[in-house]
Each structure stands twice: as C-alpha cells, then as structure tokens.
Design an enzyme around this catalytic site. Structure first.
Site, PDB file in Angstrom:
ATOM      1  N   ASP A 182     -25.527 -67.337 -73.618  1.00 39.97           N
ATOM      2  CA  ASP A 182     -24.628 -66.359 -72.996  1.00 39.97           C
ATOM      3  C   ASP A 182     -23.306 -66.994 -72.561  1.00 39.97           C
ATOM      4  OD1 ASP A 182     -26.434 -64.367 -73.375  1.00 39.97           O
ATOM      5  OD2 ASP A 182     -26.681 -63.844 -71.260  1.00 39.97           O
TER       6      ASP A 182
ATOM      7  N   GLU B  32     -30.001 -77.735 -63.225  1.00 42.84           N
ATOM      8  CA  GLU B  32     -30.066 -76.306 -62.881  1.00 42.84           C
ATOM      9  C   GLU B  32     -29.571 -76.135 -61.447  1.00 42.84           C
ATOM     10  OE1 GLU B  32     -30.766 -73.150 -64.139  1.00 42.84           O
ATOM     11  OE2 GLU B  32     -30.354 -72.582 -62.064  1.00 42.84           O
TER      12      GLU B  32
ATOM     13  N   ARG C  15     -40.464 -62.265 -69.091  1.00 42.92           N
ATOM     14  CA  ARG C  15     -39.499 -63.379 -69.142  1.00 42.92           C
ATOM     15  C   ARG C  15     -40.025 -64.632 -68.477  1.00 42.92           C
ATOM     16  NH1 ARG C  15     -33.685 -62.420 -69.557  1.00 42.92           N
ATOM     17  NH2 ARG C  15     -33.525 -60.445 -70.601  1.00 42.92           N
TER      18      ARG C  15
ATOM     19  N   TYR D 299     -41.777 -51.008 -73.428  1.00 45.49           N
ATOM     20  CA  TYR D 299     -42.864 -51.610 -74.198  1.00 45.49           C
ATOM     21  C   TYR D 299     -43.852 -52.276 -73.236  1.00 45.49           C
ATOM     22  CZ  TYR D 299     -39.404 -55.450 -73.838  1.00 45.49           C
ATOM     23  OH  TYR D 299     -38.459 -56.357 -73.398  1.00 45.49           O
TER      24      TYR D 299
HETATM   25  C1  FAD Z   1     -31.294 -55.617 -69.849  1.00 47.03           C
HETATM   26  C2  FAD Z   1     -31.334 -56.803 -70.761  1.00 47.03           C
HETATM   27  C3  FAD Z   1     -32.300 -56.880 -71.754  1.00 47.03           C
HETATM   28  C4  FAD Z   1     -32.308 -57.959 -72.635  1.00 47.03           C
HETATM   29  N1  FAD Z   1     -33.267 -57.994 -73.601  1.00 47.03           N
HETATM   30  C5  FAD Z   1     -33.273 -59.018 -74.489  1.00 47.03           C
HETATM   31  C6  FAD Z   1     -34.297 -59.088 -75.501  1.00 47.03           C
HETATM   32  O1  FAD Z   1     -35.200 -58.244 -75.549  1.00 47.03           O
HETATM   33  N2  FAD Z   1     -34.252 -60.117 -76.390  1.00 47.03           N
HETATM   34  C7  FAD Z   1     -33.272 -61.085 -76.345  1.00 47.03           C
HETATM   35  O2  FAD Z   1     -33.274 -61.992 -77.201  1.00 47.03           O
HETATM   36  N3  FAD Z   1     -32.312 -61.049 -75.381  1.00 47.03           N
HETATM   37  C8  FAD Z   1     -32.294 -60.059 -74.455  1.00 47.03           C
HETATM   38  N4  FAD Z   1     -31.356 -60.024 -73.458  1.00 47.03           N
HETATM   39  C9  FAD Z   1     -30.357 -61.113 -73.390  1.00 47.03           C
HETATM   40  C10 FAD Z   1     -30.938 -62.348 -72.726  1.00 47.03           C
HETATM   41  O3  FAD Z   1     -31.501 -62.017 -71.481  1.00 47.03           O
HETATM   42  C11 FAD Z   1     -29.838 -63.392 -72.512  1.00 47.03           C
HETATM   43  O4  FAD Z   1     -29.038 -63.484 -73.661  1.00 47.03           O
HETATM   44  C12 FAD Z   1     -30.464 -64.753 -72.248  1.00 47.03           C
HETATM   45  O5  FAD Z   1     -31.313 -64.704 -71.129  1.00 47.03           O
HETATM   46  C13 FAD Z   1     -29.351 -65.799 -72.028  1.00 47.03           C
HETATM   47  O6  FAD Z   1     -29.936 -67.034 -71.726  1.00 47.03           O
HETATM   48  P1  FAD Z   1     -29.029 -68.261 -71.283  1.00 47.03           P
HETATM   49  O7  FAD Z   1     -29.977 -69.395 -71.091  1.00 47.03           O
HETATM   50  O8  FAD Z   1     -27.885 -68.421 -72.217  1.00 47.03           O
HETATM   51  O9  FAD Z   1     -28.371 -67.831 -69.889  1.00 47.03           O
HETATM   52  P2  FAD Z   1     -29.046 -67.478 -68.491  1.00 47.03           P
HETATM   53  O10 FAD Z   1     -30.377 -66.881 -68.666  1.00 47.03           O
HETATM   54  O11 FAD Z   1     -28.029 -66.698 -67.740  1.00 47.03           O
HETATM   55  O12 FAD Z   1     -29.266 -68.891 -67.780  1.00 47.03           O
HETATM   56  C14 FAD Z   1     -28.206 -69.611 -67.223  1.00 47.03           C
HETATM   57  C15 FAD Z   1     -28.788 -70.625 -66.247  1.00 47.03           C
HETATM   58  O13 FAD Z   1     -27.743 -71.498 -65.827  1.00 47.03           O
HETATM   59  C16 FAD Z   1     -27.819 -71.704 -64.424  1.00 47.03           C
HETATM   60  N5  FAD Z   1     -26.468 -72.101 -64.005  1.00 47.03           N
HETATM   61  C17 FAD Z   1     -25.370 -71.304 -63.874  1.00 47.03           C
HETATM   62  N6  FAD Z   1     -24.293 -72.043 -63.559  1.00 47.03           N
HETATM   63  C18 FAD Z   1     -24.707 -73.339 -63.511  1.00 47.03           C
HETATM   64  C19 FAD Z   1     -24.048 -74.572 -63.262  1.00 47.03           C
HETATM   65  N7  FAD Z   1     -22.732 -74.622 -63.044  1.00 47.03           N
HETATM   66  N8  FAD Z   1     -24.782 -75.709 -63.270  1.00 47.03           N
HETATM   67  C20 FAD Z   1     -26.130 -75.689 -63.501  1.00 47.03           C
HETATM   68  N9  FAD Z   1     -26.803 -74.540 -63.745  1.00 47.03           N
HETATM   69  C21 FAD Z   1     -26.098 -73.373 -63.768  1.00 47.03           C
HETATM   70  C22 FAD Z   1     -28.311 -70.367 -63.897  1.00 47.03           C
HETATM   71  O14 FAD Z   1     -28.867 -70.494 -62.607  1.00 47.03           O
HETATM   72  C23 FAD Z   1     -29.328 -69.996 -64.964  1.00 47.03           C
HETATM   73  O15 FAD Z   1     -30.598 -70.546 -64.692  1.00 47.03           O
HETATM   74  C24 FAD Z   1     -31.337 -58.973 -72.533  1.00 47.03           C
HETATM   75  C25 FAD Z   1     -30.377 -58.923 -71.523  1.00 47.03           C
HETATM   76  C26 FAD Z   1     -30.384 -57.857 -70.631  1.00 47.03           C
HETATM   77  C27 FAD Z   1     -29.351 -57.834 -69.553  1.00 47.03           C
END
Ligand code: FAD
Length: 396
Positions: free
Chosen positions: A303, A36, A109, A223
């Site tokens: 994402d 991370e 979260r 909510y």
């Molecule tokens: C307003 C809003 C509401 C939402 N509501 C919902 C919901 O109700 N339900 C739902 O299922 N989804 C919801 N989502 C979507 C959800 O938040 C995301 O899809 C989810 O958090 C993505 O998780 P992730 O682990 O893929 O990415 P992220 O949460 O973006 O995590 C990426 C991680 O990688 C780290 N990182 C980045 N680059 C590097 C690197 N090069 N090397 C090492 N570490 C790195 C970052 O620091 C971070 O910790 C919502 C999104 C938004 C914006």
C-alpha cells in the site's frame, strides 16, 4: 542478529506486505531488520480474500499447511443484484488450484498475519523490532543511514537498504519524494465492516461462497470465515469527493441501509445489514499512482507503493507479489540499489494496472440505470466461467 547491522535490509512496517517481504528476502539469503511502529504486531480488520496469484507465492515459502489450516476455500463467487437478489453470475472456483496453482482462500486477517509472523520469527535471518518507527533517512557516500524512533528515544542506524512497507500513509514515501501533490486523499468511498456470528446471518447466505451484491452507488461483499463460525461483511458506500465530516466510528444496521440506499433491497440483504448494530467505519484512502517507487537504496512496497480501492480484492495480493519480486531481484548478490531498480522494473506496470482496474471495477459495481442493465445483461451472457476468465490476468 543485531538489527543495526549495516548489511541488513530494513523493512519498515510488519503488515502483510512487510512480513511477506521479510520472508522472501530471507529466502534469497538476505539479512532483514523488520521494524514495526506499533508496540505489538496485530492485524485489525476483518476478512481477507487471498487470490491464487498471492497464494501461490505463499505456498512457495513453504506455508501450504499453515495456509490450509487457517483458511476456508469458497466454492464460487456469486454476484447478485441488490434490489431483488437476482443471481447475475456464479464464478466457479473449484478448479482454481489446477488452473492458477493455488485455490482462492478466505482468511481472518489476524490468522494470516500470525502465520506469516510465526514464519518470520522462525527465520534466523529476520530480526523483528516493535515500537520502532522508521523516520527520516539519508544516503551518503553509498551508505544509507536512517533514524528509528522508539519509546526509549531516537536511534540512528546504518542499513544496506530500506523498504517502506508502511501502508497508505507511508512516511518513507513522504520522505522519499517530499512532494505535497503525493499526499493521501479520500477515494470517495467508505467501507463499513462487521464480523457477524453465523447464526445471525440468513441461512441462505451462510454457504461457502463469496457473495457480491451490486447496488447503485454501493455494494456489499460477504463470506464465511473460520470454518463458517463467522461471516465477514463489508458494505461499501460512495459518499462523494470529500470524506464526510463524521466522528461516528460505528453505524447501526438501519442507518447503514439508508446510507447505502438499500431501503428497497432483497429481504435477505436487508436482514443481513439490519441485524447488526455496530458496523465499523473504514474510510478508503488512496494516493496518486507513481512513475517510480525507488531512489537508490530505498524503495516502497504494498500500500505504500500502490494503494488501491479494494474492489478487486487485490491490495494484499499485490503486496505479496511485490515481496516475491524483491526476493528474486537480489539473486546473484545484487546491491540494494541494483535489486530495487530490478524489482521496480518487474512490478511497476502490473501493480499500476491493478490499481487502475480496481477503480474501474468500482464504477462497474456501482453503476445506475441504464448502465447497470447493460452490465447485468453482459454478465449473464458471458456466464460465470467467462467472468472468471475476465479476471484470469490477475490470478495467473
Ligand atoms: C475494506 C477492505 C477490504 C480489503 N480486502 C482485501 C482482500 O480481500 N484481498 C486483498 O488482497 N486485499 C484486500 N484489501 C487491501 C489490503 O488490506 C491492503 O492492501 C494490505 O493490507 C496492505 O498491506 P501493507 O502491508 O502494504 O500495509 P499495512 O497493512 O497498512 O501495514 C503497514 C504497517 O506499517 C506500520 N508502519 C506504518 N508506518 C511505519 C513506520 N514509519 N515505521 C514502522 N512501521 C510503520 C503499520 O503500523 C502497519 O503495521 C482490503 C482493504 C480494505 C480497506
């Protein structure tokens, strides 16, 4: 375990997707090095709805008790018209556990991330390193080498495979495809978020329900969280193709009402928005859908692979589905390259369909006259159970 061990799969990013992937890989018997870039693993942001399709997977990781202890179960999803508050639909969630194998859960979260982090820390197969940004990588003679940057300087390590779980601005994705057309772009919408003390929210809006208010070019979701002590609220506003050049990270309630064109709206909704003076700006960025997420022993998840607008509340849920598929893909001792090809085959079309449906949901939610009238009539015709049925493909 040394994180530089060459038989470990590296997961870049300890968000909800990366943590879930590490847990699913560990359950499949793989050693995992979770890197991370932040100095501390902590979730910013507010509430998260975890739909049954993801809850079922987390339960399968042995987390049921922790999930139940940290979440709130809503009784229904209520859809209302923003202008007058008329209830358009009430989707009953009480039977979700029996129907879909898990209830709808509402989390802060940070609570969900912490419970995943605790489980990852308890696993002897997972080594976690913070202040470790995964940079460029190359595959040579069947071996994968990657560069990790920390405050002590860069370090080259060998790994069995690399999973970019590094979010919408994924650098693993950028290094993987090196294609300018794949750059992140502004979705046209900004989310304004707030965590409101329950006592400041109109009494009628504090019930254990997910509320969705539909307006022209904007909608609101709110909510309760943490036993009802706080209310998570998000106002999503369409701003156009280009992200507004604004350096205001916060907005007060009255100016947000104006921006969302909610000056004439139901009094309860106005009270909810106007009462709070520090709505936090969260521009929604996305990336084009990909035809492939994988090259050899490198793949993407969550994402990083399929960022989506949050209108179906499925981004984190899809990342958790990815994680499960990754674990399953390693069954039988597959190599990383073979497992990642299998994983992509299992996940690409569904995740892309959810990405597309999320955008479509935005047009449905933000419709103006006369489409909004037709939408509202259809919703009352099919009723709450029918609306839930429309989404059953997501939750199964
Ligand atoms: C307003 C809003 C509401 C939402 N509501 C919902 C919901 O109700 N339900 C739902 O299922 N989804 C919801 N989502 C979507 C959800 O938040 C995301 O899809 C989810 O958090 C993505 O998780 P992730 O682990 O893929 O990415 P992220 O949460 O973006 O995590 C990426 C991680 O990688 C780290 N990182 C980045 N680059 C590097 C690197 N090069 N090397 C090492 N570490 C790195 C970052 O620091 C971070 O910790 C919502 C999104 C938004 C914006």
């Amino acid at each position: 375990m040394s994180p530089s061990a060459s038989d470990a799969v590296v997961v870049a990013g300890a968000g909800i997707g990366g943590l879930a992937a590490a847990l699913c890989l560990a359950r499949a018997g793989k050693r995992v090095a979770l890197f991370e870039k932040a100095p501390k693993i902590e979730e910013v942001g507010a509430g998260l709805q975890i739909a049954p399709n993801a809850g079922r997977i987390l339960q399968g990781l042995g987390l049921s008790a922790a999930l139940d202890a940290n979440s709130l179960l809503p009784e229904s999803i209520i859809i209302r018209r923003a202008t007058d508050g008329a209830e358009l639909s009430r989707m009953p969630l009480a039977g979700a556990r029996e129907r879909f194998g898990a209830p709808f859960r509402l989390f802060h979260r940070a609570d969900l991330q912490n419970l995943l982090l605790d489980a990852a820390r308890a696993s002897e197969k997972i080594a976690i390193r913070t202040d470790a940004r995964v940079g460029d990588f190359e595959e040579e003679d069947g071996k994968l080498f990657l560069r990790v940057h920390g405050s002590a300087g860069p370090e080259d390590i060998e790994a069995a495979g690399l999973i970019g779980a590094d979010g919408v601005r994924s650098s693993v994705r950028a290094f993987l495809f090196r294609d300018e057309r794949d750059a992140p772009f502004y979705s046209g919408c900004t989310a304004w978020r707030a965590l409101l003390p329950a006592e400041t929210v109109p009494t009628a809006l504090r019930a254990k329900e997910v509320n969705l208010w539909l307006g022209r070019g904007a909608h609101v979701v709110h909510y309760p969280l943490r036993g009802g002590e706080i209310v998570n609220a998000v106002v999503i506003v369409e701003d156009g193709e280009v992200e507004p050049a604004s350096n205001e990270p916060m907005r007060d309630g009255p100016s947000l009402l104006e921006a969302a064109d909610f000056e004439r709206c139901a009094p309860q909704l106005r009270d909810l928005i106007a009462s709070h003076d520090s709505w936090r700006r969260w521009p929604l960025w996305i990336r084009p859908a990909l035809r492939s997420w994988t090259r050899g022993a490198v793949t993407l998840l969550g994402d990083a692979a399929h960022p989506m607008v949050p209108f179906l509340a499925q981004g984190a849920a899809q990342a958790i589905e990815d994680a499960e598929a990754l674990g399953q893909a390693f069954a039988g001792g597959a190599s990383a390259a073979a497992a990642f090809a299998r994983y992509e085959g299992a996940r690409l079309s569904r995740a892309t369909a959810v990405q597309t449906a999320s955008r479509r949901q935005g047009r449905f939610a933000h419709a103006g006259f006369p489409l909004a009238q037709a939408r509202d009539a259809v919703m009352s015709l099919i009723g709450g159970r029918g609306m839930l049925e429309r989404n059953a493909w997501l939750y199964r």
